[in-house]
Structure formats: C-alpha cells, structure tokens
Design a protein around this motif. Structure first.
Motif, PDB file in Angstrom:
ATOM      1  N   GLY A   1      -1.744  -4.655   6.719  1.00  0.00           N
ATOM      2  CA  GLY A   1      -0.450  -4.967   6.127  1.00  0.00           C
ATOM      3  C   GLY A   1       0.218  -6.106   6.859  1.00  0.00           C
TER       4      GLY A   1
ATOM      5  N   ASP B   1      -2.537   5.382  -1.974  1.00  0.00           N
ATOM      6  CA  ASP B   1      -3.628   4.437  -1.733  1.00  0.00           C
ATOM      7  C   ASP B   1      -4.362   4.775  -0.442  1.00  0.00           C
ATOM      8  OD1 ASP B   1      -3.044   2.938  -4.007  1.00  0.00           O
ATOM      9  OD2 ASP B   1      -1.636   1.644  -2.939  1.00  0.00           O
ATOM     10  N   VAL B   2      -3.607   5.127   0.581  1.00  0.00           N
ATOM     11  CA  VAL B   2      -4.220   5.466   1.869  1.00  0.00           C
ATOM     12  C   VAL B   2      -5.071   6.720   1.736  1.00  0.00           C
ATOM     13  CG1 VAL B   2      -3.757   6.135   4.253  1.00  0.00           C
ATOM     14  CG2 VAL B   2      -2.368   4.357   3.171  1.00  0.00           C
TER      15      VAL B   2
ATOM     16  N   GLN C   1      -8.203   5.437  -0.373  1.00  0.00           N
ATOM     17  CA  GLN C   1      -8.968   4.269   0.082  1.00  0.00           C
ATOM     18  C   GLN C   1      -8.941   4.057   1.590  1.00  0.00           C
ATOM     19  OE1 GLN C   1      -7.285   0.999  -2.107  1.00  0.00           O
ATOM     20  NE2 GLN C   1      -7.364   2.112  -4.044  1.00  0.00           N
TER      21      GLN C   1
ATOM     22  N   THR D   1       0.839  -1.203   0.000  1.00  0.00           N
ATOM     23  CA  THR D   1       0.000   0.000   0.000  1.00  0.00           C
ATOM     24  C   THR D   1       0.869   1.247   0.000  1.00  0.00           C
ATOM     25  OG1 THR D   1      -1.701  -1.193   1.249  1.00  0.00           O
ATOM     26  CG2 THR D   1      -1.850   1.204   1.208  1.00  0.00           C
TER      27      THR D   1
ATOM     28  N   GLN E   1      -6.751   3.257   5.355  1.00  0.00           N
ATOM     29  CA  GLN E   1      -5.798   2.258   5.809  1.00  0.00           C
ATOM     30  C   GLN E   1      -6.291   0.854   5.508  1.00  0.00           C
ATOM     31  OE1 GLN E   1      -2.833   2.443   6.982  1.00  0.00           O
ATOM     32  NE2 GLN E   1      -2.573   4.605   7.496  1.00  0.00           N
ATOM     33  N   THR E   2      -5.380  -0.030   5.190  1.00  0.00           N
ATOM     34  CA  THR E   2      -5.688  -1.440   5.020  1.00  0.00           C
ATOM     35  C   THR E   2      -4.687  -2.266   5.820  1.00  0.00           C
ATOM     36  OG1 THR E   2      -4.310  -1.530   3.032  1.00  0.00           O
ATOM     37  CG2 THR E   2      -6.676  -1.136   2.712  1.00  0.00           C
TER      38      THR E   2
END
Length: 495
Positions: free
Chosen positions: A149, A140-141, A144, A136, A146-147
């Motif tokens: 990791g 991207d953050v 979209q 990411t 936080q995702t």
C-alpha cells in the motif's frame, strides 16, 4: 487525505506548505515502518526473506539506489516538462473468481520494483516518483493476502510520494495539465487514468505518446546486478534442460518432459517459466512455436525443446535438439551439422559494434549455401529460404523474452547487452508452402539457441554448459547411469 491532495496541489504550484507536509508524512511512514518491521508488503523483503534479499535491496541483487537511479535516468532522457505514466500489468482471470499466476509488466517492474498488480507509477521532474497504490479492503486481505500500500510504496519501494489509487482522479489531472507531453505505457493502458478528461484532452491535442522507446533504450544495456540475475536464470534453465535430456531417454511423452523442465527450474529457484515450453518430438519440432506438448517422441525421431525460466524478473531462453535414442540418422546429422556450424559462426560475430541484423544476414548466407548443397533449396531460388527458416537469428533478452523491441535491429551491440543466437530449419512432413525438400529430410525441425552476453571486447555464452556438439550429445544420451536407467531400458526405449 483531502488535506494531502490540497497540499500536493500547492506543491505543484510552488506553494510552501506542501514540503512540510510531505516531510512530516514521510517521517511518519518511516516511524510506522520501523515499529512494524515484520509487516507484509505483498512480496519478499530483507525482513521477511533475509536468505534472499540483503538490507537495502528491493529485488534480490538490486538495491533501492539502483531503482532510484533508473527513475532519474528516465526523467533525464524524456523531453523537458514531460510526465510519465506507467501502469502495472492487470491481473488476468481464468474464471470469474480464479486468477492466473500474475506476471508484472517489465517497465513497471523496472522503474518501481513492485511485483504486484493494480498500481500506477507517475514520474515528473517536479514530483519524482509518485505511486498510486491499490485500495485494499479487509475482505481483499482475507481472500488474497496482504499487498503493498501507500506505506510500502514510500518506505520499501522508495517512492517520493504515494497515495491510494482512489485519490488519483483528484491528483493526476493537474499533473497532466501542467506537463508539456505525456508518455505512457501503451501495453498497460489503464482505465484508472485513460478515462480522465485531462488525459483525453491531452490525447486529442497529440500530447500523449508511447514511452516504450525510452524504457527500451534504458533496458537495452544491463547493469552488473541485472547480469548477475540473468546469469542465474541461464544457469537454472541450463541445469534443468540437462536433467530433462537425460530423462528423455526413457520418458518420451512431451507432456512429461514439459513437466520435468518446469519442475527442475522451480526447484532451482525460478519463480515461473519464461514462456510455455516448446517440447516438439519428430515433426512437431518443425512447428516453430509448437505449444500443444501432447505427442510422443517415436524411436529414431529428434526432440526439440525451447525453454526459459524467470528468476526475479529476468528471463532465460535456450533451445537444444537431440535424439533421445542417442543416435542421429544420416539425414538428421547433415541438417544438425549445418545448424550447429551456423550457431557457432554467428556467436563468433557477437561483439561490440556488430548488430543483430549483420549477424542475421551472415546466418542467411550460410544457411542458403548449406541448404543448396544438401539439395533442400534450389540454386537461383533463395527467396524460398524463408519457407525453411522464417525466423530472425536472434533477439534482445532481459525482463521480456523479446526485450527492447522498439529499438532497431541495426543498433550496434554494446557491452552489457544480452541477445540470443538461434539458427534453425523447419521442414514439415508434407509440403505446406513451396519448400521442395527431399523426403529424407521431411518432418525434421532443428533449432540450436544460446544466450550471449556482449563483453568489452567480445562475448560470453551464458548457456555454454548445455551440450550441442554431436559427439557430446551422443555420449550424454548413451552414458550408463544406474540412477537413471539400465541398458535394457535404453534398448527398449530406442526400439
């Protein structure tokens, strides 16, 4: 990261340096996590949503220990020296920049608990669970959010090892080469691994197989925590459909009723609908998977609604058919009574040792006899039964609407299995195939569907709170309620 790759390779070969590295890495991750307890991992956690998850839970009601147990069971049932590769679902796009609402693949969610796209889970006896997480960028953050990791994979999802997805091409090939067989999720076949030379060679050598049979077998019997989530999912859709039935007395647009059921489900905690609602008024109800929902229920017509919702990965499935005006016509009542009797008799057969096919065969005998008595089906032409009802009596239900589909319908039911029972009849307004129903039955579609949990000695109907007896439905649809409608509105709606 290059050092990490080398050390993992040494671990796979039996070297001594890798365990020290992995231990140090995991301890570091834990220290980082403890120092940043409010970190966003892209989905609810006990820290971010304490009202939803208890400490130690990855999914509401499902602990990390249960997920670890699932991984161990999968490795136990797979052949010796096998490698399992399970990719997450891909993010589907509505346009080039607008995504559809994401729904995770059932197998990936079942094994990892991760509800986010882009990851690949790899399991083997040597490594345990190794999660490759999406790379990411800051951009991207921004777009979209936080995702999850690598840190979240090890600390929250309890992976034994985790690496960025970009490192998979350096790590996975040797894991594939060292395995005797490779089992993967065919439904989520990902370019991230299918284009690897090692995977292609394994495929050419017939070493690559579908993992679905093994995961379907594990998902067939639900744990206590899974049953709890499915109870709640069934309760949500049951309460929501009851409210929608009441609204149908005054609001007859299929689109409005579809909106109502979705609103009620989400207000009660569902994340999404389990599938696009079937809201079929009149002849639209005779279309088994009707999805347009753009008609209007006319006076005197029946309304069929087949609906389900998703509650933290677990689905519900429920159908009721009723007259919004509160009165069944004689022809409607004759057909409805037959379907209701079949529904109730088939539910009685739901117990350990029975099979879906046995119950289905019983339903076919009941319906053929009933259709013949009503003059819908000629005697001696039972082959035409499928024109009136081409569907099976039911299916397994769980993380997918049609769950554990690789398993035989002859497999004996066991405690903890959840299935649907859904007899029906579908007579189009004009003949389409070779059905020869009398005109009074034309344009009628009826389905009555319940969720049934198999218990130690019998069963429990999880959707029993929604009326299906004729007397209960007519009472419900005709009862006075100043908050919903007055007598004048009811007469106007039914005229």
């Amino acid at each position: 990261m290059a050092t990490a790759v080398r050390l993992l390779r040494r671990s796979l070969r039996g070297g001594e340096a890798a365990p020290r590295f992995l231990s140090t890495s995991q301890n570091l991750v834990r220290r980082v996590a403890n120092s940043t307890r409010s970190v966003d991992v892209g989905q609810p956690t006990p820290r971010s949503h304490p009202e939803l998850l208890a400490e130690g839970e990855i999914t509401p009601g499902i602990t990390s220990d249960e997920y670890i147990s699932r991984r161990k069971k999968l490795l136990e049932v797979l052949p010796e020296k096998s490698l399992a590769i399970i990719a997450s679902a891909e993010q589907q796009m509505m346009t080039d920049v607008v995504p559809y609402s994401f729904r995770q693949n059932g197998d990936y969610l079942y094994i990892t608990g991760c509800a986010q796209p882009g990851g690949v889970a790899v399991l083997s006896e040597e490594t345990g669970l190794c999660m490759f997480m999406p790379d990411t960028s800051k951009e991207d953050v921004v777009w979209q959010g936080q995702t999850a990791g690598v840190e979240a994979a090890e600390n929250f999802f309890k992976a034994d090892k985790a690496f960025p997805l970009s490192e998979m091409q350096k790590i996975l090939p040797e894991m594939i080469e060292r395995s005797k067989e490779v089992y993967h999720n065919v439904k989520t076949l990902s370019p991230s691994y299918k284009n690897l030379d090692s995977f292609r060679r394994a495929s050419l050598n017939n070493k690559v197989k579908d993992i679905a049979y093994y995961t379907d077998e594990l998902r067939w019997i639900k744990s206590k925590s899974e049953i709890g989530l499915m109870r709640e999912s069934a309760s949500i859709v049951s309460q929501s459909l009851l409210q929608t039935m009441l609204l149908s007395r005054t609001h007859r647009e299929e689109s409005q009723l579809a909106a109502k059921i979705e609103y009620e489900c989400k207000m009660r905690g569902a994340q999404r609908m389990g599938f696009h609602p079937v809201v079929g008024g009149g002849a639209n109800g005779s279309v088994i998977h009707y999805s347009r929902n753009d008609g209007r229920v006319k006076a005197g017509e029946l309304l069929l609604m087949d609906v389900g919702c998703e509650y933290h990965g677990y689905l519900s499935d429920l159908t009721r058919t009723w007259p919004p005006c509160g009165r069944f016509s004689p022809a409607q009542e004759e057909l409805y009574s037959l379907i209701l009797e079949t529904n109730k008799e088939c539910i009685k057969l739901c117990k350990p040792g029975a099979s879906i096919n046995e119950i289905h065969n019983h339903s076919v005998k009941m319906l053929i006899k009933g259709f013949q008595e009503l003059g819908i089906l000629e005697k001696g032409k039972s082959i035409q039964y499928n024109y009136l009802n081409p569907t099976a009596i039911g299916h397994s239900l769980g993380m997918d609407i049609h769950d554990s589909v690789k398993l035989s319908k002859d497999k004996p039911l066991e405690p903890g299995v959840i299935i649907t029972i859904e007899p029906g009849v579908y007579i189009p307004p004009v003949p389409i195939l070779k059905e020869n129903a009398p005109n009074r039955y034309r344009g009628i579609g009826i389905r009555i569907e319940d969720e049934v949990l198999i218990t130690e000695s019998s069963h429990e109907v999880l959707t029993a709170s929604v009326p299906k007896e004729i007397s209960h439905i007519t009472t419900l649809m005709n009862m006075g309620s100043s908050s919903m409608m007055d007598a004048h509105e009811l007469r106007a709606a039914c005229s």
